[in-house]
Design an enzyme around this catalytic site. Structure first.
Site, PDB file in Angstrom:
ATOM      1  CD  GLU A   1      12.459 -57.731  22.225  1.00 44.09           C
ATOM      2  OE1 GLU A   1      13.154 -58.347  21.412  1.00 44.09           O
ATOM      3  OE2 GLU A   1      12.008 -58.247  23.264  1.00 44.09           O
TER       4      GLU A   1
ATOM      5  CG  ASN B   1       2.617 -53.006  22.966  1.00 44.94           C
ATOM      6  OD1 ASN B   1       2.889 -53.915  23.745  1.00 44.94           O
ATOM      7  ND2 ASN B   1       3.531 -52.193  22.482  1.00 44.94           N
TER       8      ASN B   1
ATOM      9  CB  CYS C   1       5.376 -49.435  23.959  1.00 46.00           C
ATOM     10  SG  CYS C   1       7.100 -49.762  23.583  1.00 46.00           S
TER      11      CYS C   1
ATOM     12  CE  LYS D   1       6.723 -46.130  19.754  1.00 46.88           C
ATOM     13  NZ  LYS D   1       6.384 -47.348  19.043  1.00 46.88           N
TER      14      LYS D   1
HETATM   15  P1  NAD Z   1      15.113 -45.282  21.554  1.00 43.29           P
HETATM   16  O1  NAD Z   1      14.640 -43.932  21.204  1.00 43.29           O
HETATM   17  O2  NAD Z   1      15.543 -45.594  22.950  1.00 43.29           O
HETATM   18  O3  NAD Z   1      16.362 -45.652  20.619  1.00 43.29           O
HETATM   19  C1  NAD Z   1      16.406 -45.439  19.246  1.00 43.29           C
HETATM   20  C2  NAD Z   1      17.864 -45.191  18.854  1.00 43.29           C
HETATM   21  O4  NAD Z   1      17.960 -45.167  17.432  1.00 43.29           O
HETATM   22  C3  NAD Z   1      18.413 -43.846  19.344  1.00 43.29           C
HETATM   23  O5  NAD Z   1      19.596 -44.070  20.096  1.00 43.29           O
HETATM   24  C4  NAD Z   1      18.710 -43.078  18.065  1.00 43.29           C
HETATM   25  O6  NAD Z   1      19.842 -42.231  18.150  1.00 43.29           O
HETATM   26  C5  NAD Z   1      18.942 -44.218  17.094  1.00 43.29           C
HETATM   27  N1  NAD Z   1      18.821 -43.860  15.676  1.00 43.29           N
HETATM   28  C6  NAD Z   1      17.900 -43.070  15.067  1.00 43.29           C
HETATM   29  N2  NAD Z   1      18.125 -43.006  13.755  1.00 43.29           N
HETATM   30  C7  NAD Z   1      19.206 -43.784  13.504  1.00 43.29           C
HETATM   31  C8  NAD Z   1      19.919 -44.125  12.324  1.00 43.29           C
HETATM   32  N3  NAD Z   1      19.561 -43.658  11.127  1.00 43.29           N
HETATM   33  N4  NAD Z   1      20.981 -44.946  12.434  1.00 43.29           N
HETATM   34  C9  NAD Z   1      21.371 -45.408  13.647  1.00 43.29           C
HETATM   35  N5  NAD Z   1      20.725 -45.135  14.785  1.00 43.29           N
HETATM   36  C10 NAD Z   1      19.656 -44.331  14.719  1.00 43.29           C
HETATM   37  O7  NAD Z   1      13.975 -46.277  21.085  1.00 43.29           O
HETATM   38  P2  NAD Z   1      13.532 -47.674  21.757  1.00 43.29           P
HETATM   39  O8  NAD Z   1      12.724 -47.430  22.954  1.00 43.29           O
HETATM   40  O9  NAD Z   1      14.728 -48.555  21.843  1.00 43.29           O
HETATM   41  O10 NAD Z   1      12.533 -48.223  20.638  1.00 43.29           O
HETATM   42  C11 NAD Z   1      12.993 -48.700  19.397  1.00 43.29           C
HETATM   43  C12 NAD Z   1      11.853 -49.416  18.709  1.00 43.29           C
HETATM   44  O11 NAD Z   1      11.497 -50.594  19.448  1.00 43.29           O
HETATM   45  C13 NAD Z   1      10.563 -48.606  18.575  1.00 43.29           C
HETATM   46  O12 NAD Z   1       9.929 -48.944  17.367  1.00 43.29           O
HETATM   47  C14 NAD Z   1       9.730 -49.089  19.749  1.00 43.29           C
HETATM   48  O13 NAD Z   1       8.351 -48.949  19.528  1.00 43.29           O
HETATM   49  C15 NAD Z   1      10.109 -50.548  19.796  1.00 43.29           C
HETATM   50  N6  NAD Z   1       9.952 -51.161  21.121  1.00 43.29           N
HETATM   51  C16 NAD Z   1      10.321 -50.479  22.238  1.00 43.29           C
HETATM   52  C17 NAD Z   1      10.200 -51.088  23.495  1.00 43.29           C
HETATM   53  C18 NAD Z   1      10.579 -50.355  24.742  1.00 43.29           C
HETATM   54  O14 NAD Z   1      10.199 -50.817  25.810  1.00 43.29           O
HETATM   55  N7  NAD Z   1      11.300 -49.241  24.672  1.00 43.29           N
HETATM   56  C19 NAD Z   1       9.732 -52.401  23.582  1.00 43.29           C
HETATM   57  C20 NAD Z   1       9.393 -53.073  22.420  1.00 43.29           C
HETATM   58  C21 NAD Z   1       9.511 -52.447  21.189  1.00 43.29           C
HETATM   59  C1  UDX Z   2       5.151 -52.425  27.178  1.00 44.92           C
HETATM   60  C2  UDX Z   2       4.763 -53.903  27.006  1.00 44.92           C
HETATM   61  O1  UDX Z   2       4.429 -54.468  28.276  1.00 44.92           O
HETATM   62  C3  UDX Z   2       5.910 -54.672  26.374  1.00 44.92           C
HETATM   63  O2  UDX Z   2       5.517 -56.016  26.139  1.00 44.92           O
HETATM   64  C4  UDX Z   2       6.236 -53.988  25.058  1.00 44.92           C
HETATM   65  O3  UDX Z   2       7.291 -54.666  24.424  1.00 44.92           O
HETATM   66  C5  UDX Z   2       6.587 -52.527  25.258  1.00 44.92           C
HETATM   67  O4  UDX Z   2       5.508 -51.875  25.936  1.00 44.92           O
HETATM   68  P1  UDX Z   2       6.645 -51.042  28.891  1.00 44.92           P
HETATM   69  O5  UDX Z   2       6.063 -49.855  28.204  1.00 44.92           O
HETATM   70  O6  UDX Z   2       8.118 -51.109  29.100  1.00 44.92           O
HETATM   71  O7  UDX Z   2       6.248 -52.361  28.087  1.00 44.92           O
HETATM   72  O8  UDX Z   2       5.978 -51.151  30.340  1.00 44.92           O
HETATM   73  P2  UDX Z   2       4.727 -51.924  31.002  1.00 44.92           P
HETATM   74  O9  UDX Z   2       5.229 -52.690  32.149  1.00 44.92           O
HETATM   75  O10 UDX Z   2       3.927 -52.641  29.999  1.00 44.92           O
HETATM   76  O11 UDX Z   2       3.886 -50.696  31.562  1.00 44.92           O
HETATM   77  C6  UDX Z   2       3.319 -49.726  30.697  1.00 44.92           C
HETATM   78  C7  UDX Z   2       2.488 -48.735  31.487  1.00 44.92           C
HETATM   79  O12 UDX Z   2       1.289 -49.354  31.947  1.00 44.92           O
HETATM   80  C8  UDX Z   2       3.173 -48.161  32.725  1.00 44.92           C
HETATM   81  O13 UDX Z   2       2.923 -46.757  32.783  1.00 44.92           O
HETATM   82  C9  UDX Z   2       2.503 -48.881  33.888  1.00 44.92           C
HETATM   83  O14 UDX Z   2       2.492 -48.099  35.067  1.00 44.92           O
HETATM   84  C10 UDX Z   2       1.100 -49.060  33.326  1.00 44.92           C
HETATM   85  N1  UDX Z   2       0.378 -50.205  33.938  1.00 44.92           N
HETATM   86  C11 UDX Z   2       0.833 -51.474  33.761  1.00 44.92           C
HETATM   87  C12 UDX Z   2      -0.790 -49.967  34.659  1.00 44.92           C
HETATM   88  O15 UDX Z   2      -1.224 -48.818  34.810  1.00 44.92           O
HETATM   89  N2  UDX Z   2      -1.465 -51.031  35.175  1.00 44.92           N
HETATM   90  C13 UDX Z   2      -1.051 -52.328  35.026  1.00 44.92           C
HETATM   91  O16 UDX Z   2      -1.730 -53.231  35.522  1.00 44.92           O
HETATM   92  C14 UDX Z   2       0.152 -52.557  34.293  1.00 44.92           C
END
Ligand code: NAD
Ligand code: UDX
Length: 443
Positions: free
Chosen positions: A154, A214, A266, A269
């Site tokens: 995603e 990322n 993101c 990590k």
């Molecule tokens: P999050 O912590 O917001 O949500 C994870 C959810 O999974 C929690 O609600 C938790 O209770 C649930 N969970 C844990 N174990 C479970 C189980 N066994 N069964 C059912 N539910 C369970 O995490 P997130 O930010 O949504 O990220 C999810 C994944 O997507 C990660 O790998 C992250 O790196 C990736 N990702 C996140 C973003 C973002 O912007 N947050 C963007 C792209 C990809």
């Molecule tokens: C990021 C990626 O952009 C997204 O594609 C991926 O799916 C998840 O991780 P996100 O972490 O939600 O998204 O936020 P993003 O807008 O990318 O910003 C990440 C961090 O970078 C923030 O702390 C932001 O302040 C910082 N940033 C971003 C900068 O310091 N400078 C920039 O020019 C852009």
């Protein structure tokens, strides 16, 4: 199509809701009962612009169901997304325990062919681990049920998650057979209707694509923060340099904004996890290590400027902090620069008055819960009263053109430390402020 999404966090909730919005029947599953209860009562557990309305509408239309019952969800659906967290483990690798726990559950409960789609960000080879886990559990059950494991990382950004999901730049899918790819094409067709944005590849390349994307974005930011730090020393202005280099279309304007370090769930990590993946395979990725090291140091750039101005003993001083979330339009504080900044100041004896439009709950209950000496105020101006300086950490819209007369009136000293280079230094100097930015030599 009938879809279950396991993990109802930032990604799972947005994914499930957007699929429901396109007319699919979706069950969002989570182990967190409180979260599911809230959602069933129309309360959205996170702040994400535009999400609340479509969650409530689709839930009312019975296309979007929230449940803790994974067994029932798997019985009613034949496409299952895994969207649980993959946080940083102790050695920096992605912790796969939640993904593999879901794989166990899937193995235990599927009753028919299921497409298992990994949306969590996972290291290369995780699809194989999911496949092995599901196969083992099916074997233990004595069940002969076929399944596919597909990678579909995603790319949504928090704060713009619904829009990013609805109008993706691309949909990357890794699968090892055409039938699985066809199902994914059909599922995503409503989102990619006007342009060919569906990119099919093998599973490992798809898993790697997410980390590469990322890491590239994080690299741009750390690169720019290094340039900013050099600008400060030599008397150049990074705000001008940014425009100067961004105008080269090969470089581009996006993700070259200097600041007080990238945060969020993101970049930090994922860069670390990719470093560990490389290490485990006998390679030392020096550039990626530096990207992370520069960012770690950059989060301390504002405290360093404060120590330079006020000395290292800050007892008796109070600082107003504007913004706690890791970026605007989200309540998420995971790895936010504000955490480092607040802790560094408090460690030197200072007190902090903080204001954030959405992240108070996260700060108070989790990320700054153990920090003494922080007070949470209900407006940006009240947070300034009697403070020795103001620090802008997160560039929420309401901070972009504040009433500087009001700021000056409330602060003890007219001093602003800006971690996001939001204001006109000319205007602030004319008004008698001392104004510190990132990447600009203070006057
Ligand atoms: P999050 O912590 O917001 O949500 C994870 C959810 O999974 C929690 O609600 C938790 O209770 C649930 N969970 C844990 N174990 C479970 C189980 N066994 N069964 C059912 N539910 C369970 O995490 P997130 O930010 O949504 O990220 C999810 C994944 O997507 C990660 O790998 C992250 O790196 C990736 N990702 C996140 C973003 C973002 O912007 N947050 C963007 C792209 C990809
Ligand atoms: C990021 C990626 O952009 C997204 O594609 C991926 O799916 C998840 O991780 P996100 O972490 O939600 O998204 O936020 P993003 O807008 O990318 O910003 C990440 C961090 O970078 C923030 O702390 C932001 O302040 C910082 N940033 C971003 C900068 O310091 N400078 C920039 O020019 C852009």
């Amino acid at each position: 199509m009938n879809i279950s999404v396991v993990g109802t966090g930032y990604v799972g909730l947005v994914t499930g809701t957007c699929f429901a919005e396109m007319g699919n029947y979706v069950i969002c599953v989570d182990v967190n009962e409180d979260k599911i209860n809230k959602l069933n009562n129309g309360i959205i557990p996170i702040y994400e612009p535009g999400l609340e309305r479509i969650v409530i509408e689709n839930n009312k239309a019975d296309r979007l169901i929230f449940s803790t019952d994974i067994k029932n969800a798997l019985e009613k659906t034949d496409i299952c997304f895994i969207a649980v967290g993959t946080p940083m483990g102790e050695d920096g690798s992605a912790d796969l325990q939640y993904v593999l726990a879901v794989a166990e559950e899937i193995g235990k409960h599927i009753t028919k062919h299921t497409y298992i789609i990994n949306k969590s960000t996972v290291p290369v080879g995780t699809a194989d681990k999911v496949r092995e886990t599901v196969s083992r559990v099916l074997q233990e059950r004595g069940a002969d049920i076929s399944f596919d494991v597909i990678s579909n990382p995603e790319f949504l950004k928090e704060g713009a998650a619904v829009n990013d999901f609805m109008k993706p730049d691309r949909v990357v899918v890794g699968a090892d057979n055409e039938r699985a790819l066809d199902v994914m094409r059909e599922l995503y067709a409503p989102f990619t209707v006007n342009h060919e944005r569906f990119i099919a590849m093998d599973v490992r390349s798809s898993e790697m694509t997410k980390y590469a994307a990322n890491s590239m974005l994080a690299t741009k930011i750390s690169f720019m923060n290094e340039i900013a730090n050099i600008c400060e020393l030599v008397g150049a202005d990074v705000n001008k340099v940014r425009v100067g280099i961004g105008s080269d279309s090969r470089i581009g304007y996006s993700f070259i904004y200097p600041g007080c370090g990238y945060g969020g769930s993101c970049f930090p990590k994922d860069v670390q996890a990719l470093v560990r993946t490389a290490n485990k395979n006998g390679y030392e990725p020096k550039l990626l290590e530096a990207v992370e090291a520069v960012n770690y140091d950059q989060k301390k750039s504002i405290p360093r400027k404060i120590f330079k101005k006020f000395g290292e003993d800050l007892s008796g001083m109070t600082f107003a902090v504007w913004g706690l979330s890791f970026k605007p339009e989200t309540d998420d504080m995971r790895d936010a620069a504000s955490i480092t900044i607040v802790k560094e100041l408090v460690a030197k004896g200072a007190k902090v008055k903080a204001y954030d439009p959405k992240a108070f709950h996260e700060a108070q209950t989790c990320y700054l819960k153990d920090v003494e000496g922080i007070e949470y105020l209900d407006s940006k101006y009240t947070a300034l009263t009697g403070c020795d300086a103001m620090i802008l950490v997160t560039e929420w819209k309401e901070f972009r053109s504040p009433d500087f007369d009001e700021i000056k009136k409330r602060l003890k000293n007219p001093v602003i430390f800006d971690g996001r280079n939001q204001y006109s230094s000319k205007k602030l100097h004319e008004m008698g402020f001392e104004y510190f930015q990132i990447g600009v030599m203070p006057k």
